[in-house]
Design a protein around this motif. Structure first.
Motif, PDB file in Angstrom:
ATOM      1  N   LYS A  65      -1.182  10.585   2.182  1.00  0.00           N
ATOM      2  CA  LYS A  65       0.055  10.307   1.462  1.00  0.00           C
ATOM      3  C   LYS A  65       0.064   8.819   1.120  1.00  0.00           C
ATOM      4  CE  LYS A  65       5.095  10.521   1.742  1.00  0.00           C
ATOM      5  NZ  LYS A  65       6.272  10.854   2.597  1.00  0.00           N
ATOM      6  N   PRO A  66      -0.309   8.465  -0.124  1.00  0.00           N
ATOM      7  CA  PRO A  66      -0.375   7.040  -0.494  1.00  0.00           C
ATOM      8  C   PRO A  66       0.999   6.365  -0.444  1.00  0.00           C
ATOM      9  CG  PRO A  66      -1.571   8.421  -2.067  1.00  0.00           C
ATOM     10  CD  PRO A  66      -0.768   9.342  -1.203  1.00  0.00           C
ATOM     11  N   VAL A  67       1.022   5.157   0.084  1.00  0.00           N
ATOM     12  CA  VAL A  67       2.220   4.317   0.108  1.00  0.00           C
ATOM     13  C   VAL A  67       1.837   3.019  -0.594  1.00  0.00           C
ATOM     14  CG1 VAL A  67       3.904   3.129   1.533  1.00  0.00           C
ATOM     15  CG2 VAL A  67       3.018   5.350   2.272  1.00  0.00           C
ATOM     16  N   GLN A  68       2.307   2.834  -1.834  1.00  0.00           N
ATOM     17  CA  GLN A  68       1.918   1.657  -2.608  1.00  0.00           C
ATOM     18  C   GLN A  68       2.671   0.417  -2.138  1.00  0.00           C
ATOM     19  OE1 GLN A  68       1.487   1.789  -6.822  1.00  0.00           O
ATOM     20  NE2 GLN A  68       0.877   3.947  -6.864  1.00  0.00           N
ATOM     21  N   THR A  69       1.924  -0.677  -2.056  1.00  0.00           N
ATOM     22  CA  THR A  69       2.500  -1.975  -1.677  1.00  0.00           C
ATOM     23  C   THR A  69       2.189  -2.986  -2.776  1.00  0.00           C
ATOM     24  OG1 THR A  69       0.482  -2.575  -0.462  1.00  0.00           O
ATOM     25  CG2 THR A  69       2.232  -1.466   0.775  1.00  0.00           C
ATOM     26  N   ASP A  70       2.823  -4.145  -2.697  1.00  0.00           N
ATOM     27  CA  ASP A  70       2.634  -5.166  -3.727  1.00  0.00           C
ATOM     28  C   ASP A  70       1.281  -5.857  -3.626  1.00  0.00           C
ATOM     29  OD1 ASP A  70       5.142  -4.615  -4.758  1.00  0.00           O
ATOM     30  OD2 ASP A  70       6.134  -6.120  -3.500  1.00  0.00           O
ATOM     31  N   THR A  71       0.809  -6.050  -2.390  1.00  0.00           N
ATOM     32  CA  THR A  71      -0.452  -6.755  -2.172  1.00  0.00           C
ATOM     33  C   THR A  71      -1.171  -6.166  -0.965  1.00  0.00           C
ATOM     34  OG1 THR A  71       0.566  -8.394  -0.717  1.00  0.00           O
ATOM     35  CG2 THR A  71       0.507  -8.913  -3.085  1.00  0.00           C
ATOM     36  N   ALA A  72      -2.430  -6.591  -0.791  1.00  0.00           N
ATOM     37  CA  ALA A  72      -3.178  -6.174   0.393  1.00  0.00           C
ATOM     38  C   ALA A  72      -2.546  -6.748   1.659  1.00  0.00           C
ATOM     39  CB  ALA A  72      -4.632  -6.627   0.280  1.00  0.00           C
ATOM     40  N   VAL A  73      -1.915  -7.915   1.527  1.00  0.00           N
ATOM     41  CA  VAL A  73      -1.216  -8.508   2.675  1.00  0.00           C
ATOM     42  C   VAL A  73      -0.063  -7.612   3.116  1.00  0.00           C
ATOM     43  CG1 VAL A  73       0.127 -10.482   3.487  1.00  0.00           C
ATOM     44  CG2 VAL A  73      -1.851 -10.846   1.996  1.00  0.00           C
ATOM     45  N   ALA A  74       0.676  -7.077   2.153  1.00  0.00           N
ATOM     46  CA  ALA A  74       1.779  -6.167   2.469  1.00  0.00           C
ATOM     47  C   ALA A  74       1.269  -4.878   3.112  1.00  0.00           C
ATOM     48  CB  ALA A  74       2.572  -5.848   1.201  1.00  0.00           C
ATOM     49  N   SER A  75       0.106  -4.424   2.692  1.00  0.00           N
ATOM     50  CA  SER A  75      -0.485  -3.221   3.298  1.00  0.00           C
ATOM     51  C   SER A  75      -0.827  -3.477   4.766  1.00  0.00           C
ATOM     52  CB  SER A  75      -1.738  -2.809   2.530  1.00  0.00           C
ATOM     53  OG  SER A  75      -1.433  -2.456   1.200  1.00  0.00           O
ATOM     54  N   ALA A  76      -1.396  -4.642   5.021  1.00  0.00           N
ATOM     55  CA  ALA A  76      -1.734  -4.991   6.407  1.00  0.00           C
ATOM     56  C   ALA A  76      -0.475  -5.091   7.261  1.00  0.00           C
ATOM     57  CB  ALA A  76      -2.510  -6.306   6.441  1.00  0.00           C
ATOM     58  N   GLU A  77       0.592  -5.648   6.692  1.00  0.00           N
ATOM     59  CA  GLU A  77       1.850  -5.784   7.422  1.00  0.00           C
ATOM     60  C   GLU A  77       2.455  -4.417   7.727  1.00  0.00           C
ATOM     61  OE1 GLU A  77       4.880  -7.694   9.430  1.00  0.00           O
ATOM     62  OE2 GLU A  77       2.947  -8.454   8.692  1.00  0.00           O
ATOM     63  N   ALA A  78       2.350  -3.489   6.781  1.00  0.00           N
ATOM     64  CA  ALA A  78       2.874  -2.138   7.011  1.00  0.00           C
ATOM     65  C   ALA A  78       2.151  -1.459   8.157  1.00  0.00           C
ATOM     66  CB  ALA A  78       2.739  -1.310   5.732  1.00  0.00           C
ATOM     67  N   LEU A  79       0.836  -1.695   8.246  1.00  0.00           N
ATOM     68  CA  LEU A  79       0.068  -1.115   9.362  1.00  0.00           C
ATOM     69  C   LEU A  79       0.449  -1.790  10.671  1.00  0.00           C
ATOM     70  CD1 LEU A  79      -2.438   0.897   9.853  1.00  0.00           C
ATOM     71  CD2 LEU A  79      -3.704  -1.218  10.186  1.00  0.00           C
ATOM     72  N   ALA A  80       0.607  -3.101  10.644  1.00  0.00           N
ATOM     73  CA  ALA A  80       0.935  -3.845  11.858  1.00  0.00           C
ATOM     74  C   ALA A  80       2.273  -3.399  12.440  1.00  0.00           C
ATOM     75  CB  ALA A  80       0.966  -5.340  11.574  1.00  0.00           C
ATOM     76  N   GLN A  81       3.220  -3.052  11.563  1.00  0.00           N
ATOM     77  CA  GLN A  81       4.541  -2.620  12.020  1.00  0.00           C
ATOM     78  C   GLN A  81       4.599  -1.124  12.334  1.00  0.00           C
ATOM     79  OE1 GLN A  81       7.377  -3.877   9.074  1.00  0.00           O
ATOM     80  NE2 GLN A  81       7.034  -6.059   9.429  1.00  0.00           N
ATOM     81  N   GLY A  82       3.494  -0.421  12.128  1.00  0.00           N
ATOM     82  CA  GLY A  82       3.458   0.996  12.460  1.00  0.00           C
ATOM     83  C   GLY A  82       4.115   1.898  11.439  1.00  0.00           C
ATOM     84  N   HIS A  83       4.340   1.388  10.218  1.00  0.00           N
ATOM     85  CA  HIS A  83       4.976   2.204   9.179  1.00  0.00           C
ATOM     86  C   HIS A  83       4.003   3.186   8.541  1.00  0.00           C
ATOM     87  CE1 HIS A  83       8.088  -1.278   8.659  1.00  0.00           C
ATOM     88  NE2 HIS A  83       8.312  -0.536   9.725  1.00  0.00           N
ATOM     89  N   VAL A  84       2.698   2.898   8.643  1.00  0.00           N
ATOM     90  CA  VAL A  84       1.676   3.768   8.067  1.00  0.00           C
ATOM     91  C   VAL A  84       0.587   4.006   9.102  1.00  0.00           C
ATOM     92  CG1 VAL A  84       2.116   3.061   5.683  1.00  0.00           C
ATOM     93  CG2 VAL A  84       0.468   1.778   7.073  1.00  0.00           C
ATOM     94  N   ASP A  85      -0.272   4.970   8.821  1.00  0.00           N
ATOM     95  CA  ASP A  85      -1.366   5.309   9.729  1.00  0.00           C
ATOM     96  C   ASP A  85      -2.671   4.641   9.312  1.00  0.00           C
ATOM     97  OD1 ASP A  85       0.265   7.326  11.154  1.00  0.00           O
ATOM     98  OD2 ASP A  85       0.156   8.385   9.250  1.00  0.00           O
ATOM     99  N   LEU A  86      -2.840   4.477   7.999  1.00  0.00           N
ATOM    100  CA  LEU A  86      -4.045   3.857   7.447  1.00  0.00           C
ATOM    101  C   LEU A  86      -3.626   2.770   6.463  1.00  0.00           C
ATOM    102  CD1 LEU A  86      -5.997   7.137   6.551  1.00  0.00           C
ATOM    103  CD2 LEU A  86      -6.411   5.717   8.555  1.00  0.00           C
TER     104      LEU A  86
END
Length: 452
Positions: A65-86
């Motif tokens: 289930k793709p979750v689009q973010t503004d940048t790769a930094v935002a993607s890393a932050e989403a993972l760090a906070q546990g909002h996504v699995d990958l």
């Protein structure tokens, strides 16, 4: 009773099979993983969307289930906070502490070039052929991410150029070609796959009056990789960008990777299945999506920059476990537990029927005593009374057998005793009929006296 035992056994077997089948389907049910990827419309987003569609079409165990973010930094932050699995992250940025590598999505190469001089343009100073000449120059960075600026600063410092003395001009990737045609900078930097359309268009826009751009070699690439482990030394082969003079010879540079990482703690089985699916589908996607060919297995070394997820490592090392491998211990102990529970249940059931069993033993002894009494009986009325009592004993014994209080062996022994009782009664009746009534009246007192 035999039919009943067979039915009970069959029901038990079916129950165990049902539990195993249910456990299998529960363990193998589809799992949906959220994956953060960005920025929008990037190659990474396209790859993830393609993978998501392919997994759904093939009814794979793992779905995306793709979750689009503004940048790769935002993607890393989403993972760090546990909002996504990958998440898809850049290897040269801060990697979340809970991130573990699953695959290398692609490698990005830093390309620096100088457009050819424009005959009618304003003076741009001496020709730039080395990175050490960039002081006082304008450097155009393709893409608005700060990460590309960070790469440029690392390169400048390696060559002794103060980043503060370089004017950095950033512009969106989709405006790169237009900015280059308008001579917004003296030197340009792009970071991405060598076959990236953005990089190819930007370099093509640098061609002026038939002249080819000059590519700047990062000869200190190995030193940069040594000081910054997230980078690697690389080469840009001659002719990579569409013609023999783009570049005209191999150019040294640095590279970094985009990784697919998983949140630490996600099931090893799930990540192993995802990794297997990823590399199985890669071959099918290469024809329609060439970037899929760049997907590589993660670095499984213990000193890797991003530690590998155990599930991905199991796939890479060929140690992925099957359903039976994963759950054999649970199945074994489950069967042992069912067997133990069955034994305990049987013992408890037998304990509850102890009184009924003891009562039946008393009735059997009573029947044996009645055999001796029947052989000495002097009246048909007494024999009838004993026969009626034997019928009651028979009824109680059969009920005990049906309830499981006595076994078949005990019933057989009872049948033998009952048969002997019937013979004794029948023999005594024949004897009483053959003796005249007056003899019976005389013999009765004599028998009593004899008994005395």
């Amino acid at each position: 009773m035999a039919r009943r035992a067979v039915l009970v056994t069959l029901a038990g077997v079916l129950a165990i099979v049902g539990v195993l089948v249910g456990a299998y389907y529960y363990a193998e049910r589809p799992v949906t993983l959220k994956i953060a990827v960005g920025p929008p419309n990037s190659d990474d987003v396209k790859v993830v969307q393609t993978l998501s569609q392919a997994f759904s079409q093939h009814r794979s165990y793992v779905r995306l289930k793709p979750v689009q973010t503004d940048t790769a930094v935002a993607s890393a932050e989403a993972l760090a906070q546990g909002h996504v699995d990958l998440a898809i992250i850049r290897g040269d940025l801060d990697v979340p502490k809970n991130a573990q590598a699953v695959a290398t999505l692609r490698k990005n190469f830093v390309v620096m070039w100088v457009p050819p001089a424009h005959g009618k343009g304003r003076k741009s100073g001496p020709k730039i052929t080395k990175i050490s000449q960039l002081a006082g120059r304008r450097v155009g960075v393709v893409g608005k991410t700060q990460a590309n600026v960070n790469v440029l600063n690392i390169i400048l410092r390696q060559y002794g150029v103060d980043p503060a003395k370089v004017e950095i001009v950033q512009f969106p990737a989709n405006e790169a070609a237009e900015a280059i045609r308008n001579q917004k900078a003296d030197v340009y930097l792009a970071a991405g796959p060598l076959n990236s359309k953005i990089t190819l268009d930007a370099i093509a826009a640098s061609t002026r009056d038939g002249g080819a751009p000059t590519f700047l070699a990062i000869d200190a690439s190995e030193a940069i990789a040594q000081n910054h482990p997230s980078y690697e030394a690389g080469e840009i082969p001659a002719g990579t960008f569409g013609s023999a003079d783009r570049p005209d010879e191999e150019v040294k540079t640095i590279s970094f990777s985009h990784h697919i990482v998983a949140r630490k703690g996600i099931s090893d089985v799930t990540i192993a299945a995802f990794t297997r699916q990823l590399f199985a589908i890669r071959q099918q996607l290469m024809s329609e999506f060439p970037l899929a060919a760049k997907i590589e297995t993660p670095d499984t070394d213990k000193d890797a920059v991003i530690p590998v997820h155990p599930g991905a490592a199991a796939f890479v090392d060929g140690e992925e476990k099957s359903f039976l491998d994963r759950y054999s211990d649970f199945i074994w102990w489950g069967l042992m537990g069912l067997s133990a529970m069955g034994s305990v249940g049987a013992w408890f059931a037998g304990y509850l029927k102890k009184d009924e069993r003891d009562n039946n033993s008393t009735l059997r002894e009573r029947l044996l005593d009645m055999i001796a009494r029947a052989r000495k009986s002097d009246s048909a009325e007494e024999l009838d009374q004993m026969q009626s009592e034997a019928d009651d004993i028979l009824r109680d014994t059969l009920q005990c057998f049906e309830h499981g209080a006595i076994e078949e062996g005990a019933l057989t022994a009872f049948n033998i005793a009952l048969e002997q009782f019937h013979h004794a009664v029948a023999d005594r009746r024949m004897l009483l009929i053959s003796i005249p009534q007056n003899v019976q009246r005389v013999s009765a007192p004599l028998s009593k006296l004899a008994g005395v």
